[in-house]
Scaffold this active site. Structure first.
Site, PDB file in Angstrom:
ATOM      1  N   ASP A  16       0.819  -1.228   0.000  1.00 45.14           N
ATOM      2  CA  ASP A  16       0.000   0.000   0.000  1.00 45.14           C
ATOM      3  C   ASP A  16       0.848   1.273   0.000  1.00 45.14           C
ATOM      4  OD1 ASP A  16      -2.384  -1.664   0.411  1.00 45.14           O
ATOM      5  OD2 ASP A  16      -1.679  -1.854   2.468  1.00 45.14           O
ATOM      6  N   HIS A  44      -3.943  -1.559  -7.179  1.00 49.16           N
ATOM      7  CA  HIS A  44      -3.081  -0.422  -7.467  1.00 49.16           C
ATOM      8  C   HIS A  44      -3.974   0.718  -7.948  1.00 49.16           C
ATOM      9  CE1 HIS A  44       0.799  -3.020  -8.029  1.00 49.16           C
ATOM     10  NE2 HIS A  44       0.276  -3.078  -6.827  1.00 49.16           N
TER      11      HIS A  44
END
Length: 434
Positions: A16, A44
């Site tokens: 992340d 993503h």
């Protein structure tokens, strides 16, 4: 013609970190973007012109018109998730997605029985949950190692595939029924999925390794896109609270089918603070209003699962481990703007260990990390906004001092600074392709 320079982008923390935006930004100069590990268990997020797109399997370069994208053999592929993503991109007006996407024939497939077992196991763990996304990633990698995987190439030979499927289901259904008290998966149901997806997947199957090597010989730059983060790596992460694949830069070689000499520059993506999703040790985790503020300003919720991320101070000792195991050439610091307004900033430079010892690098394995007590250096924060700043000189003095200290403690240079989610909100100190 001289070989082109190639870049590997990896997450240098617990995932992340903002890899999607940076891959999308770097893709401007690439002749191909390659996923080399993981599955559709992490999203993503890309923001272009204020429009948000979340990709899970397809490389983040797909939004660039005419750019070829590849899924290498290190990736486990859910055909249904892949086609769903393609349909979303088509609906959003992205051109020729299926014509530009190539899938290695050796990619293991994620099928309904993988998901059934993944979810049944996690439910059986009770309080000992690992935090799996329940998308079948782990069982699919198990099949690969146990040499019983159904792979992308098998979609081209449905008559042989049914034989393999019967053998695999005999193994899975014993576990589902007798170990986890769950219902069996029927071969007919799996074949129905396969027959539905095969006609669309088959034309995308190609010798990815060969195409990438040819592109490189022809002087095209390649961009290798990692998923998850180095501290979730199956070997070097906080085991067993890890993912099922190798998330390191070195995995790009095996997972894409290129020699290690083709990996020229390793860009480590690093958040300006630290986050972790799911279970596992997290030495610098914050349980106060500072942590809550980071989570709120940073919108720290998983793009695939929606799960809240745990937030903490920047952990330079953990990053040192990541730099070591990846050979990071330069760092991209993301979400610097989320630190705006934090009055006093702590940087973890090492840990106190049981028995009075100290270390300046993250130990291996969760048992060792659980015992670590962070040693902090304190720095003054900044009140000025860094949102959307595009020049290093325009950053507040204390923000520049923070970046400089990160470089000094970690031993790697800052190459890029991200000051917002949009492609344009980027400060470049050294271009990885240069």
């Amino acid at each position: 013609m001289a070989m082109a320079k190639n870049v590997v982008v990896i997450g240098a923390q617990w995932g992340d970190e903002g890899k999607g935006k940076i891959v999308d930004w770097l893709a401007e100069e690439a002749g191909g973007v390659v996923r080399f590990q993981g599955g559709h268990n992490a999203g993503h997020t890309l923001v272009v012109g204020g429009k948000k797109t979340i990709l899970r399997l397809i490389p983040s370069g797909i939004l660039h018109e005419g750019l070829d994208c590849f899924i290498g053999s290190g990736v486990v592929v859910s055909p249904e998730a892949l086609l769903g993503e393609i349909d979303e991109l088509n609906a959003a007006g992205v051109k020729n997605v299926e014509g530009r996407l190539k899938i290695a024939p050796t990619c293991p497939l994620i099928l309904p029985y993988h998901i059934a077992l993944d979810q049944a196991r996690e439910a059986s763990r009770g309080k000992g949950k690992i935090g799996t996304t329940g998308r079948g990633i782990g069982p699919a990698y198990e099949d690969k190692v146990a040499r019983r995987a159904i792979r992308a190439a098998d979609l081209l030979h449905p008559e042989k595939l049914r034989e393999k499927l019967d053998a695999v289901l005999a193994y899975y259904n014993v576990q589902l029924q007798y170990l986890h008290n769950a219902g069996p998966v029927k071969a007919e149901d799996v074949m129905a999925v396969i027959e539905k997806v095969a006609p669309r997947i088959a034309p995308m199957i190609a010798d990815v390794s060969r195409v990438l090597n040819e592109k490189n010989k022809n002087g095209e730059k390649l961009l290798f896109e990692g998923a998850q983060g180095a501290l979730l790596d199956i070997d070097y992460g906080t085991y067993p609270f890890v993912t099922s694949s190798n998330c390191l830069a070195g995995a790009a070689s095996a997972g894409a089918g290129v020699g290690p000499q083709m990996l020229d520059y390793v860009l480590g993506i690093v958040k300006a603070y630290t986050t972790r999703v799911g279970s596992g040790p997290f030495p610098t985790e914050l349980f106060d209003e500072v942590g809550a503020g980071l989570a709120e300003r940073g919108h720290e919720f998983g793009s695939v699962t929606g799960r809240a991320r745990r937030c903490g101070w920047f952990d330079a000792a953990a990053l040192k481990r990541s730099i070591q195991i990846n050979g990071i050439s330069g760092m991209c610091i993301t979400k610097l703007d989320v630190m705006d307004g934090v009055e006093t900033i702590n940087i973890c430079v090492g840990y106190e260990l049981p028995g009075g010892g100290k270390t300046d690098i993250l130990p291996c394995g969760s048992d060792a990390v659980e015992t670590c007590k962070p040693i902090y250096e304190t720095m003054p924060g900044w009140r000025e906004s860094t949102v959307g700043v595009k020049s290093y000189d325009a950053l507040p003095a204390n923000a520049k001092a923070y970046l400089k200290r990160i470089e000094e403690v970690c031993g790697a240079p800052v190459a890029i600074v991200s000051t917002g989610p949009d492609r344009e909100e980027t400060i470049v100190l050294h271009h990885p392709f240069a």
